[in-house]
Design a protein around this motif. Structure first.
Motif, short mmCIF file in Angstrom:
data_model
loop_
_atom_site.label_atom_id
_atom_site.label_comp_id
_atom_site.label_asym_id
_atom_site.label_seq_id
_atom_site.Cartn_x
_atom_site.Cartn_y
_atom_site.Cartn_z
N ALA A 1 2.42 1.54 -3.54
CA ALA A 1 1.38 2.23 -4.53
C ALA A 1 1.00 3.58 -4.37
O ALA A 1 0.67 4.23 -5.26
CB ALA A 1 -0.05 1.18 -4.48
N GLU A 2 0.86 3.82 -2.94
CA GLU A 2 0.47 5.25 -2.80
C GLU A 2 1.74 6.16 -3.30
O GLU A 2 1.32 7.44 -3.62
CB GLU A 2 0.24 5.72 -1.07
CG GLU A 2 -1.24 5.38 -0.86
CD GLU A 2 -1.32 5.21 0.79
OE1 GLU A 2 -2.08 4.72 1.21
OE2 GLU A 2 -0.45 6.03 1.55
N ALA B 1 1.22 6.67 -7.00
CA ALA B 1 0.11 7.34 -7.28
C ALA B 1 0.30 8.86 -7.08
O ALA B 1 0.04 9.83 -7.84
CB ALA B 1 -1.20 7.07 -6.26
N THR C 1 -3.75 7.47 -11.77
CA THR C 1 -4.68 6.62 -11.18
C THR C 1 -4.81 5.21 -12.09
O THR C 1 -3.81 5.19 -12.86
CB THR C 1 -6.06 7.46 -11.12
OG1 THR C 1 -7.07 6.38 -10.53
CG2 THR C 1 -6.38 7.79 -12.46
N GLY C 2 -5.58 4.32 -11.78
CA GLY C 2 -5.69 2.89 -12.45
C GLY C 2 -6.31 3.39 -13.91
O GLY C 2 -7.07 4.28 -14.19
N TYR D 1 1.51 1.52 -12.17
CA TYR D 1 0.53 1.71 -11.23
C TYR D 1 -0.30 0.65 -11.65
O TYR D 1 -1.14 0.30 -10.36
CB TYR D 1 0.01 3.16 -11.13
CG TYR D 1 -0.99 3.41 -9.96
CD1 TYR D 1 -0.45 3.60 -8.72
CD2 TYR D 1 -2.35 3.51 -10.33
CE1 TYR D 1 -1.32 3.35 -7.77
CE2 TYR D 1 -3.04 3.41 -9.05
CZ TYR D 1 -2.65 3.58 -7.90
OH TYR D 1 -3.42 3.83 -6.80
N ASP D 2 -0.77 0.43 -12.74
CA ASP D 2 -1.90 -0.58 -12.95
C ASP D 2 -1.61 -2.09 -12.34
O ASP D 2 -2.56 -2.87 -11.69
CB ASP D 2 -2.21 -0.89 -14.43
CG ASP D 2 -2.90 0.30 -15.00
OD1 ASP D 2 -3.99 0.88 -14.41
OD2 ASP D 2 -2.29 0.92 -16.15
N TRP E 1 0.99 -2.25 -9.49
CA TRP E 1 1.10 -1.82 -7.98
C TRP E 1 -0.32 -1.61 -7.32
O TRP E 1 -0.52 -2.17 -6.35
CB TRP E 1 1.80 -0.53 -8.01
CG TRP E 1 3.25 -0.75 -8.18
CD1 TRP E 1 4.33 -0.67 -9.14
CD2 TRP E 1 4.33 -1.37 -7.11
NE1 TRP E 1 5.43 -0.75 -8.86
CE2 TRP E 1 5.60 -1.47 -7.75
CE3 TRP E 1 3.93 -1.65 -5.74
CZ2 TRP E 1 6.53 -1.87 -6.95
CZ3 TRP E 1 5.23 -2.24 -5.06
CH2 TRP E 1 6.47 -2.15 -5.81
N SER E 2 -1.17 -1.04 -7.98
CA SER E 2 -2.39 -0.62 -7.48
C SER E 2 -3.41 -1.84 -6.90
O SER E 2 -4.05 -1.69 -6.11
CB SER E 2 -3.46 0.24 -8.12
OG SER E 2 -3.67 -0.29 -9.56
N GLN F 1 0.67 -1.30 0.01
CA GLN F 1 -0.02 -0.05 0.07
C GLN F 1 0.80 1.27 -0.12
O GLN F 1 0.59 2.20 -0.69
CB GLN F 1 -0.84 0.05 1.25
CG GLN F 1 -1.96 1.05 1.44
CD GLN F 1 -3.03 1.07 0.27
OE1 GLN F 1 -3.36 -0.25 -0.17
NE2 GLN F 1 -3.52 2.11 -0.47
#
Ligand code: ADP
Ligand code: MG
Ligand code: MG
Length: 206
Positions: free
Chosen positions: A111-112, A115, A121-122, A128-129, A131-132, A108
């Motif tokens: 991922a944060e 971001a 964002t996703g 990020y796609d 990690w999220s 988390q």
């Protein structure tokens, strides 16, 4: 995971990146500027060298990776991966070892970090796609009472699926966004290097 595992993970990933440099170059040549392989290889080779004389703890190992990537990688991916490992290092402060219940929070943080740093964002066809989705996958797997290897194996599978799924997405962040619809049909290089990161962890623990 303790510091010995973390070091082995980072060493192994450096080897994987060196082996897969051409793949990352090819992916970034299709939708970016073709340097993701060289960027990552330069950064992780430096990590490997720094680790040879490293004697610190778990949190320090992640900090070493963060600092080295930020200073050596450049490009978009240097600060992004640098932020991931910095945030994870902070989350690991004072811990000598973590188990399956800690992975969700650690991921988390990573991922944060992406971001915030990437203003992403996703669904934008980036790393990020991948990690999220990992924090929740870790949370669910730990709740099922699975051990750390099972959890990490699950993470590696999901990361691979998510990285492959970026192929059909249209980029709206990073250099690939300049291509618009023409970015569709090519996998995102940063998503691929992230999938390789979790597969290296899986094979380190196995
Ligand atoms: P550069 O694009 O500066 O040449 P790299 O080629 O090393 O840097 O890294 C490109 C990767 O970085 C992309 O494939 C993507 O996954 C990731 N990336 C780029 N911009 C962003 C962003 N704003 N947010 C998240 N990830 C990003
Ligand atoms: Mg590039
Ligand atoms: Mg570049």
């Amino acid at each position: 995971m303790d510091v010995t595992v973390a070091k082995a993970w980072f060493q192994r990933y450096a080897d994987v990146i060196s082996e897969e440099k051409a793949l990352l170059t090819r992916l970034d040549s299709a939708i970016g500027d073709g340097d993701h392989g060289a960027n990552m290889a330069r950064g992780w080779k430096a990590v490997q060298e720094e680790l040879e004389s490293f004697t610190g703890g778990l949190s320090d190992a992640f900090l070493l990776v963060s600092r080295t990537l930020i200073s050596k990688v450049g490009g978009a991916s240097g600060p992004l991966y640098g932020t991931v490992f910095l945030r994870m290092s902070m989350a690991l402060k004072g811990k000598e070892t973590i188990d399956e219940t800690d992975w969700s929070n650690l991921l988390q943080q990573g991922a944060e970090g992406i971001a915030q740093r990437g203003k992403v964002t996703g669904g934008e066809k980036t790393m990020y796609d991948v990690w999220s989705v990992l924090p929740q996958a870790a949370e669910e797997t730990a709740q099922q009472g699975e051990d750390e290897l099972t959890l990490v194996t699950r993470l590696a599978q999901i990361a691979r699926e998510k990285a492959d799924a970026t192929q059909e997405m249209k980029a709206t962040k990073g250099r690939a966004a300049y291509l618009g619809d023409r970015s569709i049909g090519h996998k995102d290089p940063g998503a691929e290097s992230t999938a390789l990161l979790f597969d290296a962890l899986r094979s380190t623990l196995a």
